[in-house]
Design an enzyme around this catalytic site. Structure first.
Site, PDB file in Angstrom:
ATOM      1  N   GLU A  99       0.830  -1.210   0.000  1.00  0.00           N
ATOM      2  CA  GLU A  99       0.000   0.000   0.000  1.00  0.00           C
ATOM      3  C   GLU A  99       0.865   1.260   0.000  1.00  0.00           C
ATOM      4  O   GLU A  99       0.600   2.223  -0.726  1.00  0.00           O
ATOM      5  CB  GLU A  99      -0.893  -0.026   1.229  1.00  0.00           C
ATOM      6  CG  GLU A  99      -1.546   1.272   1.626  1.00  0.00           C
ATOM      7  CD  GLU A  99      -1.930   1.231   3.098  1.00  0.00           C
ATOM      8  OE1 GLU A  99      -3.019   0.721   3.396  1.00  0.00           O
ATOM      9  OE2 GLU A  99      -1.131   1.706   3.942  1.00  0.00           O
ATOM     10  N   ASP A 155      -5.594  -2.740  -3.335  1.00  0.00           N
ATOM     11  CA  ASP A 155      -5.496  -1.279  -3.287  1.00  0.00           C
ATOM     12  C   ASP A 155      -4.089  -0.807  -3.629  1.00  0.00           C
ATOM     13  O   ASP A 155      -3.908   0.230  -4.279  1.00  0.00           O
ATOM     14  CB  ASP A 155      -5.953  -0.737  -1.934  1.00  0.00           C
ATOM     15  CG  ASP A 155      -5.119  -1.241  -0.767  1.00  0.00           C
ATOM     16  OD1 ASP A 155      -4.597  -2.375  -0.846  1.00  0.00           O
ATOM     17  OD2 ASP A 155      -5.011  -0.522   0.247  1.00  0.00           O
TER      18      ASP A 155
END
Length: 460
Positions: A99, A155
């Site tokens: 991330e 993500d």
């Protein structure tokens, strides 16, 4: 002809401006081949706002300073295999999660730091798993943290992929990579491993999830519209539509809040959290961008509802976590929730609230052992809420020639423009002027240099 006294005044203004700029400007190392340089001072295609700050130039200077501070805290070569990585903070022993690489690469491309971008991506490539996606957690010494850390987090990989697209648009073929090829390969890997076949449900990882468990805060519909156009794969539009379909089912009809995790039917996922907490808070940031860039109606509907929830609470009273019905579950007031609340305000029309929550975002910065997550989101949202997060895939930084000097945007260049620019500089408020036209020297700042150049233009 310019009289001697006028010329002296102009020279004096120019020298003062140069002196002040030399003091306050923080250097950003960028690529000479940068085709879309920072700052952008962009007007987003949709929405009432692009910049919530009273002064664009002050906002740009703040961003430069904050960027240097963020890099000092979170960019390191320690344990990075000869490259650079984004480290978290003391709470996790300065480890790295994928991330963070997604966020770091986005920030590097927006701030125009190609060398840093390339070094971060080289680190990513060291830790690509067998699916061509980044293993999600690596310790401070460069070791994948166990068997469960080999898998990828969606993500992260979607942010890495879109940053590669932006790098291609920004730097072309310069640098250490063919960004276009890298981006297409990465996007295809995401589609093949992180989109559930037949349903278009976005999986939370390459090795698990789908209709039984997904994460609304991973939904990035603006990215998927770019992916569809960039690769020619229209399936990405189906993914974007499915994200809104799931969010519609999961969101609370009164508060608009979405859960951290849910099934494709919007119901609680087994073993996963169902509150509006540290995952879900990112939903409106990613979703608001889809409205600012593409005008997606559902994006506005969803973000307006969440923004109204925060507005009713009052921006100083925002806390870190709520049940979907709106009951508070935390006493903390941190950068994570405040910054994402500011992002949600970008789709609304209450200018007073939008400016207040932006100012709160500037004010609230995390300290201590827990700084990585909130301050990183804050960094990106400060870009977004100041007109410095345009869609780099389709953005052009070319100024509108022929309008330079038309500060009040009335189609003429005259004494009224001098007055408007003088007022903007003295009050440090640029909300009532055309920034592109007022920025006479295209340096991203509205200051005495622009005032001097406008006077010269009129006198000639």
């Amino acid at each position: 002809m310019i009289k001697g006294s006028s010329l002296k005044r102009i020279k004096s203004l120019v020298m003062m401006a140069i002196f002040s700029v030399s003091i306050i400007t923080t250097a950003i190392v960028s690529s000479a081949a940068d085709q879309i340089p920072f700052p952008y001072n962009a007007t987003y295609p949709y929405g009432a706002y692009s910049c919530l700050a009273d002064s664009q130039s002050s906002a740009n200077n703040l961003l430069k300073s904050e960027w240097e501070q963020w890099k000092s805290a979170h960019i390191t070569s320690n344990g990075a295999r000869g490259y650079k990585r984004v480290q978290r903070d003391a709470s996790t022993n300065y480890d790295t999660v994928s991330e963070g690489l997604g966020y770091g690469m986005l920030l590097a491309v927006y701030f125009g730091e190609q060398q840093l971008f390339d070094d971060l991506y080289r680190y990513v490539k060291v830790f690509l798993n067998s699916n061509g996606l980044m293993s999600w957690r690596i310790d401070a010494n460069g070791n994948i943290m166990g068997q469960n850390a080999i898998g990828a987090a969606t993500d992260a990989d979607e942010d890495i992929a879109v940053s590669l697209v932006f790098a291609h648009k920004k730097w072309g073929t310069s640098g250490g990579f063919n960004y276009q090829t890298e981006a297409k390969n990465y996007i295809n890997n995401i589609y093949n491993k992180m989109v559930e076949p037949g349903t278009y449900v976005l999986k939370p990882g390459d090795m698990w999830g789908g209709s039984d468990v997904t994460n609304p805060s991973y939904f990035a519909p603006a990215w998927y519209r770019i992916f569809a156009d960039f690769t020619g794969n229209s399936g990405w539009i189906n993914v974007a539509n499915k994200c809104y379909e799931i969010a519609d089912k999961a969101r609370n009809s009164n508060t608009g809040l979405v859960p951290d995790w849910c099934t494709a039917n919007g119901t609680p996922a087994s073993g996963q959290g169902y509150d509006f907490y540290y995952d879900a808070i990112r939903y409106q940031w990613r979703t608001a961008i889809d409205y600012s860039w593409y005008g997606t109606a559902k994006a506005k509907t969803h973000c307006d509802a969440i923004s109204n929830f925060f507005k009713n609470i009052g921006y100083p009273n925002i806390k870190d976590g709520y049940t979907l019905s709106g009951s508070q579950i935390s006493a903390n007031h941190t950068a994570t929730f405040v910054s994402c609340a500011a992002a949600a305000a970008m789709t609304g029309t209450d200018a007073t609230y939008a400016k207040n929550i932006y100012n709160e975002c500037v004010k609230v910065k995390d300290t201590g052992n827990y700084t990585y997550f909130g301050n990183t989101l804050r960094m990106m949202i400060l870009l977004y809420t100041t007109g410095n997060f345009p869609n780099l895939y389709s953005y052009s930084s070319q100024p509108q020639q022929g309008l330079k000097g038309d500060v009040n945007n009335d189609g003429a260049i005259d004494a009224l423009d001098i007055a408007a620019l003088k007022k903007a500089i003295l009050t440090q408020s640029t909300s009532n002027i055309n920034l592109t036209n007022a920025d006479m020297n295209n340096d991203g700042n509205i200051d005495a240099i622009d005032f001097a150049q406008l006077k010269v233009k009129l006198l000639n």
